[in-house]
Design a protein around this motif. Sequence first.
Motif: not given
Length: 426
Positions: A127-138
């Motif tokens: 969940a942290i990895a997906l949250d970081r992905y959304m925060a940085i990529i989108h």
Amino acid sequence: MQPLKWDTPMDSVSNGTDNGTAYWNQFVQPVWRIVLWAIAYSCIVVVSVVGNVTVIWIIMAHKRMRTVTNYFLLNLAFAEASMSAFNTVVNFAYAVHNEWYFGLVYCRFHNFFPIAAVFASIYSMTAIALDRYMAIIHPLQQRMSSTETKVVVAVIWVLALLLAFPQYYYSTTDQLPGRVVCYIEWPDYTTFDFKKMYHVCVTILIYFLPLLVMGCAYLVVGVNLWASEIPGDSSDRYKEQLTAKRKVVKMMIVVVCTFAICWLPYHVYFLLHQFFPELFEETYIQQCYLAIMWLAMSSTMYNPIIYCCLNDRFRAGFKQAFRCCPCVPRGSYEGLELKSTRYLQTQTSVYKGSRMETTVSTVLHAAEEAEQPKVKVKGGIGPGGNAVGLQPHSSSLDLTSNGSSSRSVSKTVSETSSFFSSNNLQ
């Protein structure tokens, strides 16, 4: 956590007989070896429980630490501290003495809870990895709120309990001659091997699948954060934000890699156990199991150390928590107890406003010096002896210079004000 196949029928009488068949425990260890293993496992329990409880305190006691990422880290710390406290010592005692002392209820809990805790741990990291992905990529998409984060954590635990339920349901104890064993009595099906299918699915769901998702997410995030250089004319605020994002992602990559390394031998061990059970009746397998289990359980104690080494706020929290220890250096607590956002914005505006006033004052002072007229007296004696044509006169070059200088000064002041205003907005 499955018990090893401890008992092997022997012809010689040892602990007792059952229907003429004698059972002998071939996994008896010398005392010195048990003491060394006990010290190793005790270190895991102490470091893991103390470290993860401190992480929980740091996040819960400080409002500035209650972020989406830290809520998942809180769940991760709870799962690891619980597994270390409730399972590590019991698992070690059972592996060493080969006898179950804790009853049927704890036998079921002992086989059930580690699966749920590992599931909760690795999916918190996912969940942290997906949250970081959304925060940085989108970055323009809406982030998860505090309530949504808690709902995700609850869903993770529900799925974890459901996945581990068969371990609870089929766990039982059995009285062998001279000792009691705790094991999982899987049902026999003629169409498929339920035991093998379950353990293969568990290994995929709590190890390979989440690691694949995290690997892809952090690969894309890493390329986005590190592949391109920071533009030379970027603001300090942009550089600080980029550096902070890199630190968080770097810390989580270290956490994920540590988890993957610690648990890989454990999953390989039990996959081999499903397909080559005869290998696990050898005497040396006990030492292999103790080493593999120690490595897997040790994953619960590394994360607090990683947070302390790679995150300034957690480091400040650990220094505050252990400030009474003489070996802990005194550090600034301001890294954790940050001022409110409004206060920081006010302080930044005052500082930048003072810089703007200084700059504008300097420019205006230079403009006043440049605008002083250069006067020439032109004229002569008119009729009647009157002086005529006595007036200041600037050459065409002077007029042009003064005019452009005035416009330049006005433009400079305007641009300077605009620059600082835009910075304040940022």
